[in-house]
Write an enzyme that holds these catalytic residues in place. Structure first.
Site, PDB file in Angstrom:
ATOM      1  NE  ARG A  90      19.850  23.512   7.245  1.00 15.51           N
ATOM      2  CZ  ARG A  90      20.503  24.680   6.653  1.00 15.51           C
ATOM      3  NH1 ARG A  90      20.414  25.806   7.311  1.00 15.51           N
ATOM      4  NH2 ARG A  90      21.125  24.662   5.407  1.00 15.51           N
ATOM      5  CG  HIS A 134      17.843  24.573   3.951  1.00 16.11           C
ATOM      6  ND1 HIS A 134      18.215  23.775   3.167  1.00 16.11           N
ATOM      7  CD2 HIS A 134      18.791  25.621   3.784  1.00 16.11           C
ATOM      8  CE1 HIS A 134      19.058  24.275   2.340  1.00 16.11           C
ATOM      9  NE2 HIS A 134      19.664  25.563   3.018  1.00 16.11           N
ATOM     10  CG  ASP A 141      22.460  24.288   1.028  1.00 15.60           C
ATOM     11  OD1 ASP A 141      21.867  25.514   0.628  1.00 15.60           O
ATOM     12  OD2 ASP A 141      22.506  24.278   2.376  1.00 15.60           O
ATOM     13  CD  GLU A 201      24.599  30.497   2.283  1.00 14.07           C
ATOM     14  OE1 GLU A 201      24.891  30.772   3.388  1.00 14.07           O
ATOM     15  OE2 GLU A 201      23.720  29.972   1.746  1.00 14.07           O
ATOM     16  CG  HIS A 204      20.846  28.944  -0.077  1.00 16.33           C
ATOM     17  ND1 HIS A 204      20.652  28.707   1.295  1.00 16.33           N
ATOM     18  CD2 HIS A 204      19.391  29.381  -0.213  1.00 16.33           C
ATOM     19  CE1 HIS A 204      19.450  28.814   1.704  1.00 16.33           C
ATOM     20  NE2 HIS A 204      18.840  29.430   0.952  1.00 16.33           N
TER      21      HIS A 204
END
Length: 222
Positions: A90, A134, A141, A201, A204
């Site tokens: 990311r 990320h 994810d 999460e 994740h």
């Protein structure tokens, strides 16, 4: 969906705008049976629009993470499962986009799907941070898909991806026994090959390589 056989040599990423991104590789071309559902390249996500820095729906990772993920996928294939990824590397500019959104005004209509029981102001911190693992290329994810007769479909994990709520905590007591078993199947497979889960999460995971951590990157996904 992009499905290619696992190759011994992973292809280098073509997004190298700076030398510090040269180790990113295309996991979609390296992980057997990997299903791509890259949410931030489109509008099916909690901000409701394509996120800054995502110019193509690709899963990019540092080479060690891509190789470990390929090992996970091979293990699961024999049991009739495939990996489906929502996000991989990311760019930092995307993290900034998330923070701007979280600091903006609430919309009672749009909150129903991603955070129905949480105030938007509470998302900053545990769920949305100003820096993200990320951006180091070792975090992703994902979920599991069950494959039968050549068709694959995601299995029930108890909540959707990017659902900001206690029910999304990996060990939440507010899910069914089958949903818990599905999460444990994913976690067991990932942990076996060096990934660790973020407990808030279920989707994740980060490849645990210890210190030092690789740098944060801000090269667009193309």
């Amino acid at each position: 969906m992009l499905v290619l056989a696992a190759a011994a040599a992973l292809p280098a990423c073509s997004t190298t705008r700076a030398s510090d991104a040269s180790d990113l590789v295309d996991a979609g071309a390296a992980v057997p049976g990997l299903r791509l559902d890259m949410r931030y390249a489109g509008s099916d996500n909690f901000v409701g629009m394509p996120v800054r820095g995502y110019e193509a729906p690709r899963c990019l990772l540092l080479r060690p993470a891509a190789e470990a993920l390929a090992a996970v996928a091979r293990d699961l294939q024999s049991d009739g499962y495939a990996l489906q990824v929502f996000d991989c590397y990311r760019p930092q500019r995307a993290v900034g986009h998330f923070v701007e959104w979280a600091r903006g005004p609430d919309d009672p209509t749009s909150k129903q799907r991603p955070y129905p029981d949480v105030d938007k102001s509470a998302l900053l911190g545990d769920y949305i941070a100003e820096t993200s693992g990320h951006s180091r290329g070792l975090t992703l994810d994902l979920t599991l898909a069950r494959c039968e007769a050549g068709a694959c479909a995601p299995i029930d994990m108890g909540t959707p991806f990017d659902f900001f709520d206690e029910r999304a905590h990996t060990d939440s007591p507010r899910i069914t026994a089958q949903q818990r078993a599905n999460r444990e199947r994913l976690r067991d497979a990932m942990v076996r090959h060096g990934f660790r889960n973020y407990p808030l999460e279920w989707w994740h995971y980060t490849l645990d390589r210890g210190e030092p951590q690789p740098p944060l990157l801000d090269v667009p996904v193309r």
